[in-house]
Design a protein around this motif. Structure first.
Motif, mmCIF file in Angstrom:
data_model
loop_
_atom_site.group_PDB
_atom_site.id
_atom_site.type_symbol
_atom_site.label_atom_id
_atom_site.label_comp_id
_atom_site.label_asym_id
_atom_site.label_seq_id
_atom_site.Cartn_x
_atom_site.Cartn_y
_atom_site.Cartn_z
ATOM 1 N N GLU A 1 0.943 -1.158 0.090
ATOM 2 C CA GLU A 1 0.108 -0.021 0.092
ATOM 3 C C GLU A 1 0.842 1.282 -0.002
ATOM 4 O O GLU A 1 0.625 2.175 -0.708
ATOM 5 C CB GLU A 1 -0.814 -0.129 1.387
ATOM 6 C CG GLU A 1 -2.010 -1.114 1.062
ATOM 7 C CD GLU A 1 -2.756 -1.372 0.082
ATOM 8 O OE1 GLU A 1 -2.567 -0.772 -1.032
ATOM 9 O OE2 GLU A 1 -3.631 -2.309 0.094
ATOM 10 N N GLU B 1 -2.511 -6.079 -5.925
ATOM 11 C CA GLU B 1 -3.525 -6.121 -5.300
ATOM 12 C C GLU B 1 -4.232 -7.633 -5.190
ATOM 13 O O GLU B 1 -4.877 -7.778 -4.128
ATOM 14 C CB GLU B 1 -4.625 -5.263 -5.946
ATOM 15 C CG GLU B 1 -5.706 -4.605 -5.396
ATOM 16 C CD GLU B 1 -5.181 -3.600 -4.239
ATOM 17 O OE1 GLU B 1 -4.453 -2.823 -4.414
ATOM 18 O OE2 GLU B 1 -5.562 -4.076 -3.143
ATOM 19 N N HIS C 1 -3.479 -9.135 -1.898
ATOM 20 C CA HIS C 1 -4.136 -8.497 -0.662
ATOM 21 C C HIS C 1 -5.642 -9.220 -0.741
ATOM 22 O O HIS C 1 -5.955 -9.503 0.619
ATOM 23 C CB HIS C 1 -4.291 -7.118 -0.814
ATOM 24 C CG HIS C 1 -3.132 -6.149 -0.876
ATOM 25 N ND1 HIS C 1 -2.939 -5.080 -1.339
ATOM 26 C CD2 HIS C 1 -1.885 -6.711 -1.271
ATOM 27 C CE1 HIS C 1 -1.636 -4.416 -1.395
ATOM 28 N NE2 HIS C 1 -1.003 -5.716 -1.750
ATOM 29 N N ASP D 1 -9.845 -4.120 -0.192
ATOM 30 C CA ASP D 1 -9.059 -4.097 -1.430
ATOM 31 C C ASP D 1 -9.724 -4.583 -2.591
ATOM 32 O O ASP D 1 -9.315 -4.318 -3.609
ATOM 33 C CB ASP D 1 -8.115 -5.047 -0.946
ATOM 34 C CG ASP D 1 -6.879 -4.591 0.237
ATOM 35 O OD1 ASP D 1 -7.197 -4.453 1.317
ATOM 36 O OD2 ASP D 1 -5.933 -3.923 -0.515
HETATM 37 FE FE FE2 Z 1 -4.475 -3.337 -1.454
#
Ligand code: FE2
Ligand code: FE2
Length: 472
Positions: free
Chosen positions: A150, A240, A243, A211
């Motif tokens: 992040e 991503e 996540h 997310d």
């Molecule tokens: Fe993320």
């Protein structure tokens, strides 16, 4: 002083002195922010086995190594350019994509970049105490992996601000480090990013649902006519994915353990007596984080969304899968709330672009919930988890004007007040979760009682690998 080599990049940083100077100025403030607002208690004496993006080569874009968190090499990467890329939707469809920001869209584009950028440090701030309550070293490492990435996503947005938005962009980059999650005077821009994430059920739900809103937004920005924005966000999607893996498998492992405990308890469902997390509590956290993340997609009817689409700033997820990319005539059918009554209606599709993206999002979430339910099924448990109706617990959009139950039935204010504790986490639920997470688990290969171990470790390392080690 930083050198370009310390910032892994594929944007030719060492030959762009102006940009390098701007980032040199920003970097110490970033590191200070990371120390103040990043993982608390894990800055100086711990080494974490993390992956670091070092290129955009799909066959090997990252490497894994132990690093101290403040020494993580936050880099700047754009996905490879697409030869002769053309604008794929809206009023400028077919024209060449933009390598610079057109003056007339400067404010709108800056707003999009800043809003996206603001969420990145916000989530690190929200999660900064979780390390003190981690269920295992494996999970601790995953938390930090998400956090540093992040941070890198913030770098990605700051790169765009510094490179393409001049003076205003530099000011915005500073402010991204000044707003703080949950701060009364200078909060983060979006509400879901001001909610505290105080326990690991929150964290896994956040990475599963919030997310995934990040994924919605990145998919939509990766269609943008502004090519550097498109290329930046395309590469962010690579990170991503991990996540959401952390969130989905985190909940899956809690479910696995809950099922084991339910069996031991003779299906009495009083899993809490055995230190587990009961299904009704898990359902409440789904209700909370799903509804908060629906809000992040914005109003159902939005002229802003229409103009973003018309001007080619934001597309739909997987724009190429649609037939009509101009969408000048098409209508969109949805549920509307008019004078306190629900009815089906049609609005121009361009003004419904937030809702179109939300449709993609709901479908993607539903797939995850379906996979969770297979765990219950496999254990012979008849309960099922579900996504609440999209009108439930909304703070943004037309449904925020009224209360609805998780099945979408309207409720009076009094009924909502009386029953909301059945559907959303209440203080007793939160107290219980904190009580079973009071002691962190730092021993390699050990897991807290409420969560099952993962099926495999990270990058070929065993589950009992020392993912976070303390430097003596
Ligand atoms: Fe993320
Ligand atoms: Fe992110």
């Amino acid at each position: 002083m930083i050198s370009a080599e310390r910032i892994p990049n594929n944007v030719g940083l060492s030959s762009n002195k102006r940009l390098q100077r701007a980032l040199e100025h920003w970097q110490p403030k970033y590191i200070q922010w990371w120390r103040d607002m990043g993982p608390q208690g894990f800055q100086d004496y711990h080494q974490v086995y993390v992956r670091t993006a070092v290129s955009v080569d799909p066959s090997g874009w990252a490497h894994f190594e132990y690093v101290k968190l403040p020494e993580y090499r936050w880099g700047i990467f754009l996905a490879d350019p697409v030869h002769d890329r053309r604008i794929g939707f809206g009023d400028f469809m077919g024209q060449s994509v933009w390598q610079e920001v057109p003056g007339e869209f400067r404010n709108q584009l800056r707003r999009l970049v800043v809003t996206q950028g603001d969420t990145e440090p916000a989530s690190v701030e929200q999660q900064r105490w979780l390390g003190q309550r981690c269920p295992s070293l494996y999970d601790l490492r995953n938390l930090f992996q998400v956090n540093v990435e992040e941070g890198r996503h913030l770098w990605a947005m700051v790169y765009l601000l510094h490179s393409y938005f001049g003076r205003d962009g530099r000011d915005e980059a500073e402010e991204l480090l000044e707003r703080q999650s949950g701060n009364r005077d200078k909060p983060r821009i979006l509400d879901a990013f001001n909610e505290p994430i105080e326990n690991w059920l929150d964290f896994f739900m956040f990475t599963m649902f919030t997310d995934r809103d990040g994924k919605s937004q990145l998919l939509s920005l990766s269609e943008s006519s502004l090519d550097p924005l498109s290329r930046t966000t395309r590469f962010m999607l690579t990170e991503e994915a991990h996540h959401m893996f952390v969130g989905e498998t985190g909940i899956a492992r809690i479910l696995e353990r809950t099922c084991q405990l339910m069996k031991q308890a003779g299906f009495s469902e009083d899993v809490r007596k055995m230190g587990g997390i009961d299904l009704p509590t898990i359902q409440k956290f789904i209700n909370l984080w799903f509804s908060l993340s629906l809000d992040l997609h914005g109003n159902e009817v939005s002229t802003n969304a229409a103009s973003y689409f018309a001007n080619g700033l934001k597309g739909r997820a997987y724009e190429e899968r649609w037939d009509d990319h101009s969408v000048s005539e098409a209508m969109y059918e949805l549920e509307l709330l008019k004078d306190g009554r629900l009815q089906r209606g049609h609005i121009p599709m361009r003004t419904a672009m937030n809702e179109v993206l939300r449709d993609w999002y709901v479908g993607d979430c539903q797939n995850g919930v379906t996979r969770w339910n297979r765990i219950l099924e496999r254990h012979g448990i008849s309960d099922r988890l579900r996504l609440p109706d999209r009108k439930f617990n909304r703070g943004i959009g037309m449904f925020s004007a009224m209360h609805f139950d998780p099945f979408g039935q309207p409720l009076s204010d009094a009924e909502w007040e009386r029953r909301k504790d059945e559907w959303l986490p209440n203080p007793r639920d939160r107290e219980y979760l904190l009580s079973i997470q009071a002691e962190p688990v730092y021993e390699p290969g050990k897991f807290a009682n409420y969560i099952a171990p993962p099926q495999r470790g990270i990058k070929g390392a065993p589950v009992n690998f020392e993912y976070v080690r303390t430097e003596l």
